[in-house]
Each structure stands twice: as structure tokens, then as C-alpha cells.
Design an enzyme around this catalytic site. Structure first.
Site, PDB file in Angstrom:
ATOM      1  N   SER A 326       0.799  -1.235   0.000  1.00  0.00           N
ATOM      2  CA  SER A 326       0.000   0.000   0.000  1.00  0.00           C
ATOM      3  C   SER A 326       0.824   1.275   0.000  1.00  0.00           C
ATOM      4  O   SER A 326       0.260   2.369  -0.036  1.00  0.00           O
ATOM      5  CB  SER A 326      -0.932  -0.002   1.219  1.00  0.00           C
ATOM      6  OG  SER A 326      -1.845  -1.073   1.155  1.00  0.00           O
ATOM      7  N   ASP A 350     -17.736   0.409   0.536  1.00  0.00           N
ATOM      8  CA  ASP A 350     -16.817  -0.725   0.633  1.00  0.00           C
ATOM      9  C   ASP A 350     -17.424  -1.824   1.489  1.00  0.00           C
ATOM     10  O   ASP A 350     -17.522  -1.687   2.712  1.00  0.00           O
ATOM     11  CB  ASP A 350     -15.498  -0.255   1.245  1.00  0.00           C
ATOM     12  CG  ASP A 350     -14.558  -1.413   1.551  1.00  0.00           C
ATOM     13  OD1 ASP A 350     -14.676  -2.467   0.888  1.00  0.00           O
ATOM     14  OD2 ASP A 350     -13.695  -1.266   2.441  1.00  0.00           O
ATOM     15  N   ASP A 365     -10.539  -6.866   0.885  1.00  0.00           N
ATOM     16  CA  ASP A 365      -9.925  -5.753   1.603  1.00  0.00           C
ATOM     17  C   ASP A 365      -9.280  -6.323   2.868  1.00  0.00           C
ATOM     18  O   ASP A 365      -9.680  -7.384   3.350  1.00  0.00           O
ATOM     19  CB  ASP A 365     -10.979  -4.718   1.979  1.00  0.00           C
ATOM     20  CG  ASP A 365     -10.356  -3.415   2.443  1.00  0.00           C
ATOM     21  OD1 ASP A 365     -10.326  -2.459   1.659  1.00  0.00           O
ATOM     22  OD2 ASP A 365      -9.884  -3.361   3.603  1.00  0.00           O
ATOM     23  N   HIS A 371     -15.006  -0.775   4.955  1.00  0.00           N
ATOM     24  CA  HIS A 371     -14.849   0.536   5.582  1.00  0.00           C
ATOM     25  C   HIS A 371     -16.050   1.448   5.367  1.00  0.00           C
ATOM     26  O   HIS A 371     -16.002   2.635   5.678  1.00  0.00           O
ATOM     27  CB  HIS A 371     -13.605   1.235   5.033  1.00  0.00           C
ATOM     28  CG  HIS A 371     -12.324   0.523   5.358  1.00  0.00           C
ATOM     29  ND1 HIS A 371     -11.784  -0.462   4.563  1.00  0.00           N
ATOM     30  CD2 HIS A 371     -11.488   0.643   6.425  1.00  0.00           C
ATOM     31  CE1 HIS A 371     -10.656  -0.902   5.096  1.00  0.00           C
ATOM     32  NE2 HIS A 371     -10.453  -0.264   6.228  1.00  0.00           N
ATOM     33  N   CYS A 384      -7.740   1.680   2.364  1.00  0.00           N
ATOM     34  CA  CYS A 384      -8.837   0.870   1.851  1.00  0.00           C
ATOM     35  C   CYS A 384      -8.456   0.276   0.491  1.00  0.00           C
ATOM     36  O   CYS A 384      -8.343   0.995  -0.507  1.00  0.00           O
ATOM     37  CB  CYS A 384     -10.097   1.723   1.723  1.00  0.00           C
ATOM     38  SG  CYS A 384     -11.484   0.855   0.962  1.00  0.00           S
TER      39      CYS A 384
END
Length: 677
Positions: A326, A350, A365, A371, A384
């Protein structure tokens, strides 16, 4: 009647005698003329030629090797020193049978097969009067044994030569590198006149990158010698020119702090000045002692380094290719703004996963329950995955590849260090070329969160972070800050381009603010501080794949199957002075990697000016000489290997990726809880 003949023919005898005299005089005259002519030819016509030959037998031109330039950090701390050692040398002009001489010297100097092979390679191309090294770094015992019988070895003598010493050992090994003896391959490519009398050449790191600056220019000395090669008197001298001194951008104290964070772990930390591209610290852990390679590493020591599962010879900072996880989400998010696919208000719902149209496979995720409503700012703060799955589906791999390459992914950064890896930013063309198969839609989804075939080096992550901190201004990482000496060189210390960005200028500021919130309230909140603001992004790179429907369970994994932890960031956020990239192999999650970056930020921004970390006095003022180390005390070992063999194999990067060579990791114990990303 008897006929009487005269007893003598006087006239005939006189004639014969006269002819003989004339012939003798003519023969003597011709011989004298030939002798005088030859004498005149040798003494007058060929005087210069034979006078030169005579001088060459009596007067010799011996090369004088230049001293290698010193290497310092940005504050003048000595990082690479020169040190005299005793060396056995031989001149071909003074030895009738070289093979026999070497054979008789072998038990006296304890020559190895590698010593003999190296000498034989060098003596073949050496000039007749050049002294070629037989063995470097003689011990006192070697010298004593030879001194007792040196009269049996005309043409062989003990000289003093300069060699390299690295006073800080492992601390700077991967960035400075080391020198080693010139091998056969190098001997074919180097200028033999420039390296006359020189045994060492840069092998890796700065020592190799700036060999031309560090080496210097050789000199020579005219000496009168007797028939045994002994010097009778010195006739003239041209002093060698010492190589340039290099001043690196590295900071000794920051290097110490970064190294301490990785002690006992496997990984890398790189710190850069985002405004110039100067590398302030570069640590790859574990490391090795470069002094072992200078005069030849023992078989035992080399075998340990080569076979060590932790790969201490591997420069993870420059050569290591890892899934970036990420940490690339800020750069990728800016790509969505660049192509107009999202703005800061674009939100998704999400549920904890994403599915491609017409496909039931779920791209999960890291938060199973999702989220909820997520916009671009929140997607960065909570990391996310689903938000970026959606964005990548809209963008497509071709646009993703074009945009992310502007940050340096998939290409070498151009750092002034050798053996840099380019990492990999995949594309359909790449997959068809290398795997002969078509690109799949699901691969685009994986690449969007820094997984799949996407790999990057810690150095690439540091450069991409610096570009983000600069709001699009591109900088090239480099370690050379300045040089002083006879050779001119101007280091590059300025931005060298701007990313083509079609979004708004304030988008860079908003992305910076989102990265600040990552540290203040998001996945990197364990390192927040009231002293200055940090803009950062955590990342977790999966090592072992997890089957669909299964959950990540650390208890079922071996230590080397745990996820890698990554962190990138810069500070102070509003006026960046330092950008950092951290990879902790098997560090479990990005929050743990962020913990390693915190002391590096603190030292550079808070401690460095008031209370800098400095080496002990003997390391500043001259290394070995003031440390009291004597000749022969540098490691030499019994079996000498080619220093080139210490370089990481060509396929090491692939081995690193496939085997996930990782850290004997100990979980971080942060002051505040950390999340998996």
C-alpha cells in the site's frame, strides 16, 4: 749425356714470395677496413641505439602507484582510509626462471594456488621492468622467513604498498563497497599504463562507481641498478597524483541510527533529501565487513557469507525487489486525479471486497467487514484496498503503467551505485514477452495495491516518496556530494524534471494532508509526534498467498512466511527535509516498519544539530594508524578468492523474490497499537 738442371729458380721464388706478401697485406687491410667499419658503425652510426640499451640495463623506469582518494561523509567523517602493507614483488627483468622462483617461494611465503594464478596472469602483461606483486599483506613471520634467504632470490624483494581500510566496518559496506585485487577480466579492459604498479580496483559500491576519480595518476622513478636488480642510486622522479577525495551525502550519525533500527532484522532503510536527491542514509541489513575482501578473503569467511540464508552480501536497498504493498497508494491516487477518474469527493461503498463484472472471485480488503463509505482521502488514511480496486478497474493497466513510471517504478533510478535493480511494473506486453500469455483482468486489480507481479526496490520507493513530497518535481538519488582533487567533476544536486500532471496544483497538498492523517489517526499513528508533522503511508506485502475464503493466520505460518512491513514518509510535511523508505522483511505489517522510521526522523530533525552522533577520535583522524593496528594484522586468511565472487549472483534478485528470503524478525513493540497495513 746427363742433363743438368739448376737447383734454384731465384726469379720464380721471388715472384711467389712477392705475391704472397701482397696477398697478406691485402687480406690484413681488408680485415682492418672491415673492423674499422664495424667499429665506426657501432660507435658512431648506432651510438644512440646501443647507448639506450646500455642505460636500460643499468637505468630502470619503475612505476609509482598513486594513493587512492579518501572517502568522507557530508561532515568530513573518514569512511575509507589508506594503509601501508608489506608486499612481495618480482621483476621479470631480474629473474631468469620465474616458474622456478615462484615454486621455491611457495613454502616460504605460504602462497596459495589463487596467489600463483593471479601472479601468472599479471606477469604476462606486465612491462619488463615493472614489479608485480606475488603476495599482499605479508605477516611478520613471512618477512622474517624471506629475509633469512633473500640472497637466493635475486629480483624478489619486499615493498611497502598502500591498501584500503574501512574504519567503520559493516556500517557503510553496501554503499561504499570495497576494493579487491585486479582479476583477469578487469586486466583485459583497464589501461595497463594507468594501473601500472597497482593491485587494487573498486569492486562494488562507491569504490566501483567512482573508480576513475578515486584511482589517481601513476608516476615513475628512474633508478640505477646492478646486475642483480638492486638499486644503486635514484636518478629522477615523477610523483604520482593521488586520486580525488570524495565527499558523500551520507551522514554518519543518521547511518548509525538507521542501522540500529535494523539490528537483528533483515531489511533496508533509505533516507533522502527530497529537494536535491542526496541520499542521507542507506542501510541494508544484515551487512558484512568489507575489510575481509581487500587483500583476499579466506575460504571459511567467504563460505559463511555466501551460504548464509540471510544473504549479508545482498544490497537490499538497491538490488532487493519487493511487492511495495500500500505504500504506492498516494502515487496511484494521484493517477486517478490525473486521468479525471476520481476527485476528492468521489466515494464508494466498501463491503470488504470487490468483484469484477461477470466474475465471482472476490478481491478482499484487509478489513473483512469493509470501511463503509470511502472517498480518496479516507482511502489513504485507512488504506482501503477496495477503493483502489475500483479505481484500477476504471483506469486499466496501460494507463496505470504510464502514470506510475513517472515516479520511477519499473525503471532504474539512475543512482550512482552499481548493480541497481529496475524492479518491475508489469504490462500486457511484458507478460506476453516473458510468459507468452495474455494479461488477465484480475492482475490489474492486484497491481493496484502493490501486489501481483509489481515489485519495487526500497530506493525506488524513496525516490517516489521524494517526488510526492516535491509536488511532482523529479530528483535522481545520488550519494556523491562533492569531490576535491586533480580531476574535475560536478555532482548533480538539483531537480531534473517535473511529472506531467493534469490535476490541480492543490491536489498535491491534499494528498500530503491525507498522508499526514495516516500518521495522525490512520495506520501509521504509532509514530505521531507533537514536535513535527510526518506525512507517511504504511504497507504490508503478502509473502504467502492465501486461498479464496481463507483468513490470514500468523499462528499457522513460519517466521519467513510472515508478511513484509513497509513504510514511506517525509517530514516536516509542509516543508520536507527528509524522505524515508523502510522495508522490514517479515515485519508483519506496515505499522511495525513505521516504528523503525521514527528514530530516523527524530535524529535528523531534532537531534542532529544539537547532539550529533560522531565516531571515536581515532576513526576521524586516521583510522588504522591511530588505532595502533600493525602491518599484517588485516585479515588475509589461508585460501584467497577472487573478490568478484563475493558479488551477489546475477539471479539473486529472482531468488530473493521467489524464496522470500527474509528477516529473523522480531515483532515490533510500538508504543501504540498498529494495524496490518
Amino acid at each position: 749425356m746427363k742433363q743438368h738442371f739448376p737447383l734454384k729458380n731465384v726469379q720464380q721464388e721471388k715472384r711467389i714470395y712477392r705475391n704472397r706478401v701482397f696477398f697478406s697485406i691485402g687480406l690484413v687491410t681488408i680485415c682492418m677496413l672491415l673492423l674499422v667499419s664495424r667499429y665506426a658503425y657501432l660507435q658512431i652510426v648506432s651510438f644512440n641505439e646501443f647507448n639506450t640499451a646500455s642505460d636500460q640495463n643499468r637505468i630502470r623506469l619503475q612505476p609509482l602507484a598513486p594513493a587512492r582518494g579518501y572517502i568522507y561523509d557530508r561532515n568530513g567523517v573518514l569512511l575509507a582510509d589508506n594503509y601501508p602493507v608489506f608486499t612481495a614483488t618480482l621483476s621479470r627483468a631480474d629473474v631468469a626462471d620465474i616458474d622456478d622462483t615462484i615454486k621455491r617461494l611457495t613454502p616460504i611465503l605460504e602462497l596459495t594456488e589463487e596467489d600463483i594464478e593471479r601472479f601468472n596472469s599479471r606477469i604476462k602483461t606486465a612491462k619488463k621492468t615493472e614489479r608485480v606483486s606475488i603476495k599482499l599483506n605479508l605477516t611478520e613471520t613471512d618477512i622474517a622467513r624471506f629475509s633469512e634467504i633473500k640472497h637466493l632470490f635475486p629480483g624478489v624483494k619486499i615493498d611497502t604498498q598502500m591498501t584500503r581500510y574501512y574504519p567503520h566496518g559493516e556500517l557503510f559496506a553496501h554503499v561504499i563497497g570495497y576494493v579487491g585485487r585486479i582479476n583477469d577480466k578487469e586486466l583485459k579492459s583497464i589501461d595497463k599504463d594507468l594501473y601500472a604498479g597497482t593491485n587494487l580496483i573498486g569492486k562494488i559500491g562507491v569504490e566501483k562507481s567512482y573508480e576513475d576519480l578515486l584511482h589517481g595518476v601513476p608516476g615513475n622513478e628512474s633508478v640505477e641498478a646492478d646486475a642483480h636488480g638492486n638499486v644503486l642510486r635514484h636518478l629522477g622522479r615523477k610523483d604520482p597524483v593521488r586520486g580525488n577525495d570524495l565527499y558523500l551525502s551520507l551522514d554518519y550519525g543518521l547511518q548509525v541510527v538507521a542501522s540500529e533500527q535494523l539490528a537483528g532484522r533483515r531489511g533496508a532503510i533509505i533516507a533522502m533529501d527530497p529537494s536535491t536527491g542526496e541520499i542521507l542514509a542507506l542501510v541494508s541489513s544484515p551487512s558484512f565487513n568489507p575489510n575481509l575482501f581487500v587483500t583476499g578473503i579466506s575460504t571459511k569467511d567467504y563460505s559463511y557469507l555466501r551460504d548464509n540464508l540471510d544473504q549479508p552480501l545482498y544490497n537490499r536497498a538497491v538490488q532487493g525487489s519487493y511487492p511495495p504493498g500500500s505504500t504506492i497508494k498516494p502515487m496511484f491516487g494521484l493517477g486517478g486525479l490525473h486521468y479525471g477518474l476520481v476527485d476528492w469527493n468521489t466515494a464508494i461503498s466498501d463491503p470488504g471486497y470487490f468483484t469484477l463484472p461477470g466474475d465471482s472471485h472476490r478481491f478482499r480488503d484487509h478489513k473483512k467487514t469493509g470501511h463503509g463509505a470511502v472517498n480518496l482521502h479516507k482511502a489513504q488514511v485507512v488504506s482501503c484496498d477496495t477503493y483502489f480496486y475500483v479505481m484500477s478497474y476504471r483506469m486499466g493497466i496501460e494507463k496505470m503503467n504510464s502514470w506510475m513510471r513517472q515516479f520511477g517504478f519499473g525503471e532504474k533510478t539512475g543512482v550512482d551505485l552499481p548493480s541497481e535493480s529496475s524492479g518491475l511494473y508489469p504490462s500486457p506486453e511484458w507478460k506476453m514477452r516473458t510468459r507468452n500469455s495474455k494479461w488477465l483482468r484480475g492482475e490489474t486489480i492486484s497491481v493496484s495495491i502493490g501486489q501481483g507481479a509489481f515489485t519495487a526496490t526500497p530506493l525506488q520507493l524513496a525516490m517516489a516518496t521524494a517526488i510526492t513530497a516535491n509536488q511532482g518535481s523529479h530528483v535522481t538519488p545520488h550519494v556523491l556530494r562533492d569531490t576535491k582533487g586533480s580531476k574535475a567533476y560536478k555532482p548533480h544536486n538539483a531537480p531534473d524534471g517535473v511529472i506531467q500532471f493534469n490535476g490541480k496544483p492543490e491536489d498535491w497538498i491534499k494528498m500530503r494532508d491525507a498522508m499526514v492523517d495516516v500518521v495522525e489517526s490512520g495506520t501509521g499513528r504509532g509514530i505521531r509526534t507533537p514536535m513535527f508533522s510526518i506525512a507517511g503511508k504504511t504497507g504490508t506485502a503478502q509473502v504467502k498467498s492465501i486461498a479464496q475464503g481463507k483468513r490470514y493466520n500468523e499462528a499457522l505460518l513460519t517466521e519467513r512466511q510472515l508478511d513484509h512491513g513497509l513504510f514511506v514518509g517525509f517530514a516536516p510535511a509542509d516543508k520536507p527535509e527528509i524522505a524515508i523508505a523502510v522495508i522490514w522483511e517479515n515485519g508483519r505489517h506496515g505499522g511495525s516498519a513505521a516504528q523503525l522510521a521514527k528514530p530516523v526522523f527524530d535524529y535528523w530533525l531534532l537531534t542532529r544539530k544539537k547532539n550529533p552522533i560522531l565516531p571515536s577520535s581515532h576513526q576521524i583522524s586516521g583510522g588504522l594508524m591511530t588505532a595502533g593496528i600493525k602491518p599484517g594484522e588485516l585479515p588475509s586468511g589461508s585460501g584467497i578468492l577472487n573478490p568478484d565472487s563475493a558479488a551477489i549472483p546475477a539471479n539473486a534478485a529472482e531468488q530473493q523474490n521467489s524464496n522470500n528470503v527474509s528477516n529473523t524478525a522480531r515483532p515490533a513493540t510500538p508504543a501504540q497499537p498498529v494495524e496490518r497495513d
